[in-house]
Design a protein around this motif. Structure first.
Motif, PDB file in Angstrom:
ATOM      1  N   PHE A 209       0.836  -1.209   0.000  1.00 17.14           N
ATOM      2  CA  PHE A 209       0.000   0.000   0.000  1.00 17.14           C
ATOM      3  C   PHE A 209       0.870   1.258   0.000  1.00 17.14           C
ATOM      4  O   PHE A 209       0.541   2.262  -0.634  1.00 17.14           O
ATOM      5  CB  PHE A 209      -0.922   0.017   1.216  1.00 17.14           C
ATOM      6  N   SER A 210       1.999   1.213   0.705  1.00 16.66           N
ATOM      7  CA  SER A 210       2.878   2.387   0.769  1.00 16.66           C
ATOM      8  C   SER A 210       3.511   2.695  -0.581  1.00 16.66           C
ATOM      9  O   SER A 210       4.014   3.810  -0.800  1.00 16.66           O
ATOM     10  CB  SER A 210       3.966   2.184   1.824  1.00 16.66           C
ATOM     11  N   LEU A 211       3.475   1.734  -1.491  1.00 14.32           N
ATOM     12  CA  LEU A 211       4.020   1.907  -2.833  1.00 14.32           C
ATOM     13  C   LEU A 211       2.931   2.109  -3.881  1.00 14.32           C
ATOM     14  O   LEU A 211       3.225   2.140  -5.082  1.00 14.32           O
ATOM     15  CB  LEU A 211       4.876   0.691  -3.208  1.00 14.32           C
ATOM     16  N   GLY A 212       1.694   2.244  -3.435  1.00 13.47           N
ATOM     17  CA  GLY A 212       0.596   2.465  -4.365  1.00 13.47           C
ATOM     18  C   GLY A 212       0.046   1.204  -4.995  1.00 13.47           C
ATOM     19  O   GLY A 212      -0.716   1.275  -5.963  1.00 13.47           O
ATOM     20  N   ILE A 213       0.402   0.040  -4.455  1.00 13.05           N
ATOM     21  CA  ILE A 213      -0.062  -1.240  -4.999  1.00 13.05           C
ATOM     22  C   ILE A 213      -1.317  -1.662  -4.244  1.00 13.05           C
ATOM     23  O   ILE A 213      -1.280  -1.896  -3.038  1.00 13.05           O
ATOM     24  CB  ILE A 213       1.034  -2.306  -4.890  1.00 13.05           C
ATOM     25  N   THR A 214      -2.428  -1.753  -4.951  1.00  7.91           N
ATOM     26  CA  THR A 214      -3.720  -2.064  -4.332  1.00  7.91           C
ATOM     27  C   THR A 214      -4.253  -3.431  -4.750  1.00  7.91           C
ATOM     28  O   THR A 214      -5.351  -3.822  -4.343  1.00  7.91           O
ATOM     29  CB  THR A 214      -4.759  -0.980  -4.684  1.00  7.91           C
ATOM     30  N   GLY A 215      -3.498  -4.145  -5.559  1.00  9.38           N
ATOM     31  CA  GLY A 215      -3.882  -5.488  -5.965  1.00  9.38           C
ATOM     32  C   GLY A 215      -2.664  -6.215  -6.496  1.00  9.38           C
ATOM     33  O   GLY A 215      -1.659  -5.593  -6.845  1.00  9.38           O
ATOM     34  N   TRP A 216      -2.758  -7.542  -6.559  1.00  7.70           N
ATOM     35  CA  TRP A 216      -1.624  -8.296  -7.088  1.00  7.70           C
ATOM     36  C   TRP A 216      -2.035  -9.705  -7.483  1.00  7.70           C
ATOM     37  O   TRP A 216      -3.113 -10.185  -7.137  1.00  7.70           O
ATOM     38  CB  TRP A 216      -0.478  -8.363  -6.085  1.00  7.70           C
ATOM     39  N   GLN A 217      -1.151 -10.351  -8.236  1.00  5.77           N
ATOM     40  CA  GLN A 217      -1.265 -11.784  -8.476  1.00  5.77           C
ATOM     41  C   GLN A 217      -0.074 -12.449  -7.796  1.00  5.77           C
ATOM     42  O   GLN A 217       1.084 -12.206  -8.158  1.00  5.77           O
ATOM     43  CB  GLN A 217      -1.270 -12.126  -9.972  1.00  5.77           C
ATOM     44  N   ASP A 218      -0.375 -13.251  -6.776  1.00  2.00           N
ATOM     45  CA  ASP A 218       0.667 -14.007  -6.082  1.00  2.00           C
ATOM     46  C   ASP A 218       1.085 -15.136  -7.008  1.00  2.00           C
ATOM     47  O   ASP A 218       0.296 -16.022  -7.337  1.00  2.00           O
ATOM     48  CB  ASP A 218       0.161 -14.545  -4.752  1.00  2.00           C
ATOM     49  N   VAL A 248      -5.323 -12.194  -6.812  1.00  2.54           N
ATOM     50  CA  VAL A 248      -5.492 -13.483  -7.475  1.00  2.54           C
ATOM     51  C   VAL A 248      -4.315 -14.356  -7.062  1.00  2.54           C
ATOM     52  O   VAL A 248      -3.162 -13.915  -7.078  1.00  2.54           O
ATOM     53  CB  VAL A 248      -5.528 -13.329  -9.005  1.00  2.54           C
ATOM     54  N   GLY A 249      -4.603 -15.587  -6.687  1.00  3.79           N
ATOM     55  CA  GLY A 249      -3.554 -16.545  -6.380  1.00  3.79           C
ATOM     56  C   GLY A 249      -3.319 -17.454  -7.570  1.00  3.79           C
ATOM     57  O   GLY A 249      -4.264 -18.064  -8.086  1.00  3.79           O
ATOM     58  N   ALA A 250      -2.062 -17.536  -8.024  1.00  2.52           N
ATOM     59  CA  ALA A 250      -1.699 -18.471  -9.096  1.00  2.52           C
ATOM     60  C   ALA A 250      -1.269 -19.782  -8.446  1.00  2.52           C
ATOM     61  O   ALA A 250      -0.210 -19.858  -7.815  1.00  2.52           O
ATOM     62  CB  ALA A 250      -0.579 -17.888  -9.952  1.00  2.52           C
ATOM     63  N   LEU A 251      -2.098 -20.791  -8.570  1.00  4.97           N
ATOM     64  CA  LEU A 251      -1.870 -22.075  -7.914  1.00  4.97           C
ATOM     65  C   LEU A 251      -0.667 -22.779  -8.541  1.00  4.97           C
ATOM     66  O   LEU A 251      -0.545 -22.860  -9.763  1.00  4.97           O
ATOM     67  CB  LEU A 251      -3.120 -22.946  -8.022  1.00  4.97           C
ATOM     68  N   ALA A 481      -3.966  -0.500 -15.707  1.00  7.17           N
ATOM     69  CA  ALA A 481      -5.031  -1.139 -16.475  1.00  7.17           C
ATOM     70  C   ALA A 481      -4.624  -2.525 -16.970  1.00  7.17           C
ATOM     71  O   ALA A 481      -5.429  -3.462 -16.952  1.00  7.17           O
ATOM     72  CB  ALA A 481      -5.420  -0.251 -17.654  1.00  7.17           C
ATOM     73  N   GLY A 482      -3.366  -2.676 -17.415  1.00  5.09           N
ATOM     74  CA  GLY A 482      -2.940  -3.954 -17.970  1.00  5.09           C
ATOM     75  C   GLY A 482      -2.945  -5.075 -16.952  1.00  5.09           C
ATOM     76  O   GLY A 482      -3.457  -6.173 -17.208  1.00  5.09           O
ATOM     77  N   SER A 483      -2.391  -4.813 -15.774  1.00  4.35           N
ATOM     78  CA  SER A 483      -2.339  -5.856 -14.747  1.00  4.35           C
ATOM     79  C   SER A 483      -3.701  -6.091 -14.105  1.00  4.35           C
ATOM     80  O   SER A 483      -4.022  -7.214 -13.712  1.00  4.35           O
ATOM     81  CB  SER A 483      -1.297  -5.484 -13.683  1.00  4.35           C
ATOM     82  N   ALA A 484      -4.507  -5.038 -13.986  1.00  9.41           N
ATOM     83  CA  ALA A 484      -5.873  -5.228 -13.484  1.00  9.41           C
ATOM     84  C   ALA A 484      -6.668  -6.117 -14.437  1.00  9.41           C
ATOM     85  O   ALA A 484      -7.459  -6.968 -14.001  1.00  9.41           O
ATOM     86  CB  ALA A 484      -6.553  -3.875 -13.303  1.00  9.41           C
ATOM     87  N   TRP A 485      -6.454  -5.923 -15.734  1.00  8.97           N
ATOM     88  CA  TRP A 485      -7.147  -6.751 -16.733  1.00  8.97           C
ATOM     89  C   TRP A 485      -6.750  -8.221 -16.569  1.00  8.97           C
ATOM     90  O   TRP A 485      -7.609  -9.107 -16.607  1.00  8.97           O
ATOM     91  CB  TRP A 485      -6.802  -6.255 -18.136  1.00  8.97           C
ATOM     92  N   ILE A 486      -5.459  -8.470 -16.371  1.00 15.49           N
ATOM     93  CA  ILE A 486      -4.996  -9.847 -16.168  1.00 15.49           C
ATOM     94  C   ILE A 486      -5.709 -10.470 -14.968  1.00 15.49           C
ATOM     95  O   ILE A 486      -6.071 -11.647 -14.974  1.00 15.49           O
ATOM     96  CB  ILE A 486      -3.466  -9.865 -15.971  1.00 15.49           C
ATOM     97  N   ASN A 487      -5.924  -9.678 -13.924  1.00 14.05           N
ATOM     98  CA  ASN A 487      -6.554 -10.188 -12.699  1.00 14.05           C
ATOM     99  C   ASN A 487      -8.078 -10.146 -12.742  1.00 14.05           C
ATOM    100  O   ASN A 487      -8.724 -10.485 -11.756  1.00 14.05           O
ATOM    101  CB  ASN A 487      -6.073  -9.375 -11.490  1.00 14.05           C
ATOM    102  N   ARG A 488      -8.641  -9.694 -13.853  1.00 10.97           N
ATOM    103  CA  ARG A 488     -10.091  -9.497 -13.949  1.00 10.97           C
ATOM    104  C   ARG A 488     -10.590  -8.589 -12.825  1.00 10.97           C
ATOM    105  O   ARG A 488     -11.702  -8.768 -12.291  1.00 10.97           O
ATOM    106  CB  ARG A 488     -10.844 -10.832 -13.931  1.00 10.97           C
TER     107      ARG A 488
END
Length: 535
Positions: A209-218, A248-251, A481-488
Motif C-alpha cells: 500500500f505504501s508503494l501504491g499497490i492495491t492489488g496483485w497476483q501471487d 489473485v492466487g496463481a496455484l 489497467a494492464g495488470s488489473a485486466w490480467i486479474n479481472r
C-alpha cells in the motif's frame, strides 16, 4: 458524502497522457471525471483531497509477486538491502547473536557478490547452527556444512531431475543448491505457523500500500523451494476482512506430477469461490530456471560452459497440460526466462482461448521470430522492468555466457509493443524491489534508478539496449489497467463506475526529465475510496 480529488493532474490509464481534470468519488466508487468546476456543481457538499500539484493514478496491480514469502523473509535474516560477502557475514552473525532459533534462515544474497556467482559452505561454517539462505532470485540456496550433514547430502548424492547440487572439484557439495535441489535442505527448516504466515501477509500488504499497490497476483500459491502453501493464509485473511487488496492466487503446478493434479487444482480454486478480495483462477507453471546458473532453457548452448538449461516440463506433455487447464477455464501464468522456454510456453498456447487471459512472465530472452506470436495468440507479456539494466549480475554473470547475438534479445519491451502485444507488469518481489515507480523508470530509461543497490555500478547509467525503451504512459498503463485486466479486477482505470482504488503521487513524473522519474514517491493510497496509506 462525495470526495473531490483536485489540484493536480490525472492519469486515467485510458489515454496516452495525463489530463487537468478532477475526480469525484462517492461510496467508494468513481462517479465523475472532468473539469473541477463541473464536479463542484455536481456535488456542492464534498470533502477534498488536495493533490498539491502531484499526479492521481489508478491503484497499481502487481502481476507477478510473492508477498507472503517477502513478509516471512523480512522477519528472518534479510540480506536484500546490503551487498557483498563482508556485509552478508556481518548481518548473518548479528542475526545469529540476537535470535535463538534452531536454524539461521532467510535470504536476499546476490550472486554477483561472489566469484562465479557462487558462495561456499565454509563462509557460513562460523555459525553454531545449520543455515539455509535463499538467493535473491529464489533459484538457489546457500547452506553451511551442518545443513548438508542434516540433509544427508554427500558427494554420492545425485542431482535431482529439476536441480543441481554445486560441488567442489573433488565432488564434495560446495554449499549451493540450485532449483529443485533447494528442497533437500529447505524442507528441513522450521515451518512457519499460521500466525506467522498471516503476519507476513499483513506486513507485505502494508508495504505494498505504501508503494501504491492495491492489488496483485501471487505468482506461487503452493509449496515450493521449502516454502509452505499460502492458500489457507489468503482464504483466512479474505474471510476475516484483513485482506483489503484485490488478489489473485496463481496455484502452483507441481512439476513432479502430471495431469492428475488438475482435479486438485479445480478443488483448490473452488475454495475461494464467493470471496470478495481473493480468487484462485490462475495456475503458475515454471518452465525453466535462470540464466545466471545456466538453468534457463536456451536454444543454442551457453558460451564458455556449454549446456542448454532445463525445461522442467516435457514440451509435448506441456501442451497437453495447458490445453486441459484452458478447457477448465484456468488462466495459465508461465515463468519463462530463456528463449527455448518462451517458445515452449507459446507453443503450448496454440489453440487455447484468449478469453482465459494467459500470460508469460519475465521474458528475459525472446528469439525475434517469437515476438509477433504473443499478439497472434492473444498472450500477454508480463514484464519485470527492473531487471533490464546494466548491473553486476547482468554484465558479469549473464552477458558473457549468452553471447552477443542472444544478449541483444533481452527484455524486448518495445518490440513486443510494436507487434500489438498486450502488456502487464510486476516486480517479482522479494526478488527485486516492489516499487512500481522504479520499474517504470527502468522501462523508460533502461538504466538503474538512483538509490538502488546497483546504482553505483560502473555501467548502471549506460542504457541497456535503449532501442527497447517504452514511454511512461505505456508502462504506467501496463502496471495499472494492464495488470488489473490480467486479474479481472474492476479497478485499474479512473473512470465512472470503477472502484476508487487511487494513488496520489507527490509529483507528476510526466513533467520530470526522464532520468528523474525514480524520485517520485507515493503520498496517499486509497482502496474503495478509503485511505490505506498516508506518508
Amino acid at each position: 458524502m462525495h470526495t473531490l480529488f483536485r489540484g493536480g493532474r490525472v492519469f486515467t490509464a485510458t489515454g496516452s497522457s495525463p489530463t487537468d481534470d478532477a475526480v469525484l468519488v462517492r461510496d467508494g466508487v468513481i462517479v465523475a471525471v472532468g473539469p473541477e468546476s463541473d464536479l463542484v456543481r455536481q456535488a456542492p457538499a464534498h470533502e477534498t483531497v488536495d493533490l498539491d500539484g502531484g499526479l492521481l493514478i489508478p491503484g497499481v496491480t502487481d502481476a507477478h509477486i510473492h508477498p507472503v514469502q517477502a513478509g516471512l523473509e523480512h522477519a528472518k535474516c534479510d540480506l536484500s538491502e546490503i551487498y557483498g560477502l563482508e556485509a552478508y557475514t556481518a548481518a548473518i552473525a548479528a542475526y545469529a547473536d540476537r535470535c535463538d532459533k534452531e536454524w539461521i534462515d532467510g535470504g536476499g544474497w546476490d550472486m554477483a557478490a561472489f566469484p562465479g556467482g557462487l558462495p561456499h559452505r565454509s563462509q557460513l561454517d562460523f555459525l553454531d547452527r545449520p543455515a539455509y539462505l535463499i538467493q535473491r532470485d529464489h533459484h538457489a540456496a546457500w547452506v553451511n556444512t551442518r545443513a548438508l550433514e542434516l540433509a544427508g547430502i554427500t558427494r554420492d548424492t545425485p542431482d535431482p531431475a529439476d536441480g543441481r547440487i554445486e560441488r567442489d572439484a573433488d565432488g564434495t557439495p560446495s554449499g549451493v543448491l540450485h532449483e529443485g535441489a533447494m528442497d533437500l535442505v529447505g524442507l528441513l527448516t522450521p515451518r512457519p505457523t499460521a500466525d506467522d504466515l498471516d503476519a507476513a501477509l499483513l506486513t507485505a500488504q502494508r508495504h505494498l500500500f505504501s508503494l501504491g499497490i492495491t492489488g496483485w497476483q501471487d505468482a506461487i500459491v503452493g509449496s515450493y523451494a521449502g516454502s509452505d502453501d499460502q492458500l489457507p493464509t489468503y482464504l483466512s485473511a479474505a474471510k476475516a476482512g484483513r485482506l483489503k487488496a484485490r488478489v489473485v492466487g496463481a496455484l502452483w503446478w507441481d512439476r513432479a506430477q502430471g495431469a492428475e493434479q488438475i482435479e486438485s487444482l479445480i478443488e483448490r480454486r473452488a475454495m475461494a469461490d464467493g470471496l470478495d478480495r481473493f480468487s484462485a483462477g490462475a495456475v503458475k507453471i515454471m518452465q525453466d530456471g535462470i540464466a545466471e546458473n545456466f538453468t534457463a532453457a536456451v536454444i543454442e548452448p551457453y558460451c564458455r560452459c556449454g549446456g542448454t538449461g532445463l525445461s522442467y516440463i516435457d514440451p509435448t506433455a506441456l501442451r497437453g497440460y495447458v490445453a486441459e487447464l484452458d478447457r477448465h477455464g484456468f488462466q495459465v501464468h508461465f515463468h519463462a526466462i530463456g528463449e527455448r522456454a518462451v517458445r515452449e510456453a507459446l507453443d503450448s498456447f496454440e489453440g487455447t482461448s484468449p478469453a482465459n487471459r494467459h500470460h508469460i512472465a519475465h521474458l528475459q530472452i525472446i528469439e525475434p521470430s517469437d515476438v509477433p506470436r504473443f499478439a497472434a495468440l492473444g498472450v500477454t507479456a508480463n514484464l519485470q522492468p527492473l531487471w533490464a539494466t546494466h548491473h553486476a549480475q547482468m554484465d558479469e554473470l549473464t552477458l558473457p555466457f549468452l553471447g552477443e547475438e542472444r544478449s541483444a534479445w533481452q527484455y524486448p519491451f518495445a518490440s513486443l509493443l510494436s507487434h500489438g502485444t498486450r502488456l502487464c507488469a510486476g516486480s517479482d518481489w522479494p526478488v527485486s524491489s516492489a516499487d512500481p515507480i522504479q520499474g517504470m523508470h527502468v522501462a523508460v530509461n533502461r538504466t538503474e534508478p538512483g538509490g538502488s543497490v546497483h546504482a553505483d555500478y560502473p555501467t548502471a547509467q549506460t542504457p541497456f539496449l535503449p532501442g527497447e525503451r517504452i514511454d511512461l504512459a505505456t508502462v504506467m498503463t501496463a502496471y495499472t489497467a494492464g495488470s488489473a485486466w490480467i486479474n479481472r479486477s474492476p479497478a485499474g482505470t479512473i473512470e465512472p463506475g470503477r472502484p476508487a482504488d487511487l494513488v496520489v503521487l507527490d509529483r507528476d513524473p510526466f513533467a520530470l526529465p526522464a532520468p528523474e522519474i525514480w524520485t517520485t514517491q507515493v503520498r496517499l493510497t486509497f482502496v474503495d475510496g478509503e485511505p490505506v496509506y498516508q506518508r
